[in-house]
Design a protein around this motif. Structure first.
Motif, PDB file in Angstrom:
ATOM      1  N   GLU A  91       0.863  -1.182   0.000  1.00 19.88           N
ATOM      2  CA  GLU A  91       0.000   0.000   0.000  1.00 19.88           C
ATOM      3  C   GLU A  91       0.896   1.228   0.000  1.00 19.88           C
ATOM      4  N   TYR A  92       0.625   2.168  -0.884  1.00 20.68           N
ATOM      5  CA  TYR A  92       1.438   3.382  -0.978  1.00 20.68           C
ATOM      6  C   TYR A  92       0.624   4.598  -0.550  1.00 20.68           C
ATOM      7  N   LYS A  93       1.294   5.506   0.171  1.00 21.10           N
ATOM      8  CA  LYS A  93       0.642   6.724   0.646  1.00 21.10           C
ATOM      9  C   LYS A  93       1.572   7.920   0.441  1.00 21.10           C
ATOM     10  N   VAL A  94       1.003   9.062   0.086  1.00 20.46           N
ATOM     11  CA  VAL A  94       1.753  10.314   0.064  1.00 20.46           C
ATOM     12  C   VAL A  94       1.743  10.884   1.478  1.00 20.46           C
ATOM     13  N   ALA A  95       2.906  10.971   2.081  1.00 23.03           N
ATOM     14  CA  ALA A  95       2.988  11.469   3.459  1.00 23.03           C
ATOM     15  C   ALA A  95       4.419  11.904   3.758  1.00 23.03           C
ATOM     16  N   ALA A  96       4.560  12.968   4.528  1.00 21.04           N
ATOM     17  CA  ALA A  96       5.873  13.439   4.982  1.00 21.04           C
ATOM     18  C   ALA A  96       6.130  12.870   6.369  1.00 21.04           C
ATOM     19  N   TRP A  97       7.158  12.070   6.513  1.00 14.67           N
ATOM     20  CA  TRP A  97       7.453  11.422   7.789  1.00 14.67           C
ATOM     21  C   TRP A  97       7.629  12.431   8.914  1.00 14.67           C
ATOM     22  N   GLN A  98       8.241  13.578   8.605  1.00 13.89           N
ATOM     23  CA  GLN A  98       8.528  14.561   9.647  1.00 13.89           C
ATOM     24  C   GLN A  98       7.266  15.092  10.314  1.00 13.89           C
ATOM     25  N   SER A  99       6.168  15.210   9.554  1.00 13.90           N
ATOM     26  CA  SER A  99       4.943  15.772  10.117  1.00 13.90           C
ATOM     27  C   SER A  99       3.880  14.714  10.383  1.00 13.90           C
ATOM     28  N   LEU A 100       4.131  13.485   9.970  1.00 14.65           N
ATOM     29  CA  LEU A 100       3.160  12.408  10.143  1.00 14.65           C
ATOM     30  C   LEU A 100       2.988  12.067  11.616  1.00 14.65           C
ATOM     31  N   LYS A 101       1.742  11.845  12.033  1.00 15.73           N
ATOM     32  CA  LYS A 101       1.439  11.429  13.404  1.00 15.73           C
ATOM     33  C   LYS A 101       1.021   9.956  13.385  1.00 15.73           C
ATOM     34  N   LEU A 102       1.762   9.135  14.108  1.00 18.71           N
ATOM     35  CA  LEU A 102       1.507   7.695  14.092  1.00 18.71           C
ATOM     36  C   LEU A 102       0.092   7.359  14.542  1.00 18.71           C
ATOM     37  N   ASP A 103      -0.420   8.104  15.504  1.00 17.32           N
ATOM     38  CA  ASP A 103      -1.766   7.828  16.024  1.00 17.32           C
ATOM     39  C   ASP A 103      -2.837   7.990  14.954  1.00 17.32           C
ATOM     40  N   ASP A 104      -2.598   8.886  13.990  1.00 12.57           N
ATOM     41  CA  ASP A 104      -3.586   9.104  12.932  1.00 12.57           C
ATOM     42  C   ASP A 104      -3.767   7.868  12.056  1.00 12.57           C
ATOM     43  N   VAL A 117      10.756  -1.196  10.432  1.00 10.75           N
ATOM     44  CA  VAL A 117      10.610   0.159   9.886  1.00 10.75           C
ATOM     45  C   VAL A 117      11.890   0.449   9.121  1.00 10.75           C
ATOM     46  N   PHE A 118      11.745   0.666   7.831  1.00 14.81           N
ATOM     47  CA  PHE A 118      12.861   0.684   6.887  1.00 14.81           C
ATOM     48  C   PHE A 118      12.971   2.079   6.280  1.00 14.81           C
ATOM     49  N   ALA A 119      14.171   2.661   6.327  1.00 15.27           N
ATOM     50  CA  ALA A 119      14.380   4.011   5.780  1.00 15.27           C
ATOM     51  C   ALA A 119      15.710   4.026   5.054  1.00 15.27           C
ATOM     52  N   SER A 120      15.672   3.838   3.750  1.00 16.51           N
ATOM     53  CA  SER A 120      16.901   3.742   2.960  1.00 16.51           C
ATOM     54  C   SER A 120      17.185   5.033   2.213  1.00 16.51           C
ATOM     55  N   MET A 121      18.327   5.631   2.510  1.00 23.07           N
ATOM     56  CA  MET A 121      18.842   6.782   1.767  1.00 23.07           C
ATOM     57  C   MET A 121      17.822   7.913   1.681  1.00 23.07           C
ATOM     58  N   THR A 122      17.074   8.115   2.730  1.00 19.43           N
ATOM     59  CA  THR A 122      16.050   9.149   2.708  1.00 19.43           C
ATOM     60  C   THR A 122      16.381  10.289   3.662  1.00 19.43           C
ATOM     61  N   PRO A 123      16.246  11.542   3.215  1.00 20.36           N
ATOM     62  CA  PRO A 123      16.428  12.682   4.104  1.00 20.36           C
ATOM     63  C   PRO A 123      15.280  12.859   5.089  1.00 20.36           C
ATOM     64  N   ALA A 124      14.268  11.979   5.016  1.00 21.30           N
ATOM     65  CA  ALA A 124      13.153  12.076   5.967  1.00 21.30           C
ATOM     66  C   ALA A 124      13.600  11.820   7.399  1.00 21.30           C
ATOM     67  N   ILE A 125      14.639  11.004   7.585  1.00 21.54           N
ATOM     68  CA  ILE A 125      15.160  10.752   8.943  1.00 21.54           C
ATOM     69  C   ILE A 125      16.258  11.771   9.190  1.00 21.54           C
ATOM     70  N   ASN A 126      15.854  12.944   9.642  1.00 23.54           N
ATOM     71  CA  ASN A 126      16.773  14.083   9.714  1.00 23.54           C
ATOM     72  C   ASN A 126      16.778  14.779  11.078  1.00 23.54           C
ATOM     73  N   SER A 127      16.319  14.054  12.110  1.00 27.69           N
ATOM     74  CA  SER A 127      16.317  14.626  13.453  1.00 27.69           C
ATOM     75  C   SER A 127      16.083  13.505  14.456  1.00 27.69           C
ATOM     76  N   LYS A 128      16.321  13.799  15.722  1.00 26.41           N
ATOM     77  CA  LYS A 128      16.060  12.799  16.757  1.00 26.41           C
ATOM     78  C   LYS A 128      14.584  12.423  16.784  1.00 26.41           C
ATOM     79  N   ASP A 129      13.711  13.394  16.608  1.00 27.72           N
ATOM     80  CA  ASP A 129      12.272  13.101  16.609  1.00 27.72           C
ATOM     81  C   ASP A 129      11.904  12.125  15.498  1.00 27.72           C
ATOM     82  N   ALA A 130      12.482  12.324  14.310  1.00 24.80           N
ATOM     83  CA  ALA A 130      12.203  11.423  13.188  1.00 24.80           C
ATOM     84  C   ALA A 130      12.726  10.025  13.474  1.00 24.80           C
TER      85      ALA A 130
END
Length: 274
Positions: A109-122, A132-145
Motif C-alpha cells: 500500500e502506498y501513501k503520500v505522506a511526509a514522515w517529519q509531520s506524520l502522526k503515528l496515532d492518525d 521500519v525501513f528508511a533507505s537513503m532518505t532525508p526524511a530521517i533528519n532529526s532525533k524526533d524522526a
C-alpha cells in the motif's frame, strides 16, 4: 558527548521547508523510476542482509519510509506479508503504484505522506511493524524522526545513508555560492553519525556495514539548473540560481551536464525488543 549534544547538532542540519523537499523529489521522480531496476545487485544484497538476520518472512510487516518509486518495497513483496510505503513526493508514489500494478503485486500500500509531520496515532501505526525501513532518505533528519521509527516498530529498524559523498559539480557550486572559506553543513551526510550516537546513548547498539558506491549522472541542462537550484534553496542566497545557471552552462556539453559521484554508504540495523 551525551544525546542532547547530538540532538542539537542534528537539529541544526534539519531541512525545515518540506515544500522544497517535495518539489525536489517530484522533479527527480521520473529519473529515479527509470533506474529502479538498474541496481539489482544492490537490491539483492540488501534483501540478503535482512534475510540473514531472519527478519523477512511471510508474517513480516514493513513500513518503508521514503519509498520513492518502490525500489525496495517491490522487492520485499516477494518475501513478506505486507508493506506500506510512504513518500513526500506524489510523483514518486504515482510511479510506485504503477510499478506495483505492472508487476501484479497486491501486498503493498502506498501513501503520500511526509514522515517529519506524520502522526503515528492518525494511522494507528504505534508498534505496528516488524521492520521500519528508511533507505537513503532525508526524511530521517532529526532525533524526533528517529524516535518515530522506533515508536512504529515492534522488532527492527533499518536506516541507511551517506557517510561520505563527493559530487564534483556540487562542490564547485558550493564554493561559488558560499565562498571557498565558508563552512557548509552537509545536511544528509551526518545522519548516520548522529543517529548511531543517539541510539548508543539510549542503550541501543546498532549493527553497521559500509559499502563503497559510485555512479554517473547526466541531465539536460535545464533540469540540472532546476535540480541544483533546489538543493541550495534552503540557504536563501541572493542570485544563487544565476550563479548555478552560469556555471552549468560553462561545463555543459551539447546541452547535457554530466558528473561522477563517489561515496560510502552505511547500512544500520537495530533491534528494539531486546
Amino acid at each position: 558527548m551525551d544525546s542532547l549534544m547530538f540532538e542539537k547538532m542534528w537539529n541544526e542540519c534539519e531541512r525545515k521547508n518540506l515544500s522544497i523537499s517535495k518539489k525536489f523529489w517530484d522533479l527527480r521522480a521520473e529519473e529515479f523510476n527509470k533506474i529502479i531496476n538498474n541496481n539489482e545487485e544492490e537490491n539483492i544484497d540488501l534483501v540478503k542482509f535482512l534475510d540473514s538476520r531472519r527478519i523477512l518472512n511471510n508474517e513480516c510487516s514493513i513500513l518503508d519510509v521514503g519509498c520513492g518509486a518502490g525500489k525496495y518495497s517491490l522487492q520485499f513483496s516477494k518475501y513478506v506479508k505486507n508493506t506500506i510505503g510512504i513518500d513526500i513526493s506524489s510523483k514518486m508514489i504515482e510511479y510506485a503504484i504503477q510499478n506495483m500494478k505492472n508487476m501484479s503485486i497486491d501486498n503493498i500500500e502506498y501513501k503520500v505522506a511526509a514522515w517529519q509531520s506524520l502522526k503515528l496515532d492518525d494511522y494507528n501505526w504505534g508498534k505496528k511493524f516488524d521492520l521500519v525501513f528508511a533507505s537513503m532518505t532525508p526524511a530521517i533528519n532529526s532525533k524526533d524522526a528517529l524516535l518515530k521509527m522506533i515508536e512504529a516498530s515492534k522488532r527492527y529498524c533499518f536506516m541507511s545513508g551517506f557517510v561520505y559523498r563527493n559530487d564534483n559539480i556540487k562542490n564547485q557550486l558550493r564554493e561559488k555560492i558560499l565562498g571557498k572559506n565558508k563552512i557548509y553543513n552537509k545536511k544528509f551526510e551526518n545522519n548516520i553519525y548522529y543517529a548511531f550516537n543517539i541510539l548508543w546513548n539510549m542503550g541501543i547498539h546498532a549493527e553497521i556495514q559500509y559499502k563503497n558506491v559510485q555512479w554517473n549522472k547526466e541531465w539536460d541542462l535545464s533540469k540540472a539548473i532546476d535540480v541544483y537550484t533546489l538543493q541550495f534553496e534552503d540557504l536563501e542566497i541572493e542570485n544563487s540560481r544565476d550563479i548555478i545557471k552560469s556555471y552549468l552552462e560553462s561545463i555543459s556539453d551539447n546541452g547535457k551536464v554530466k558528473d561522477n559521484v563517489n561515496a560510502k554508504v552505511a547500512w544500520m540495523l537495530w533491534r528494539i525488543d531486546e
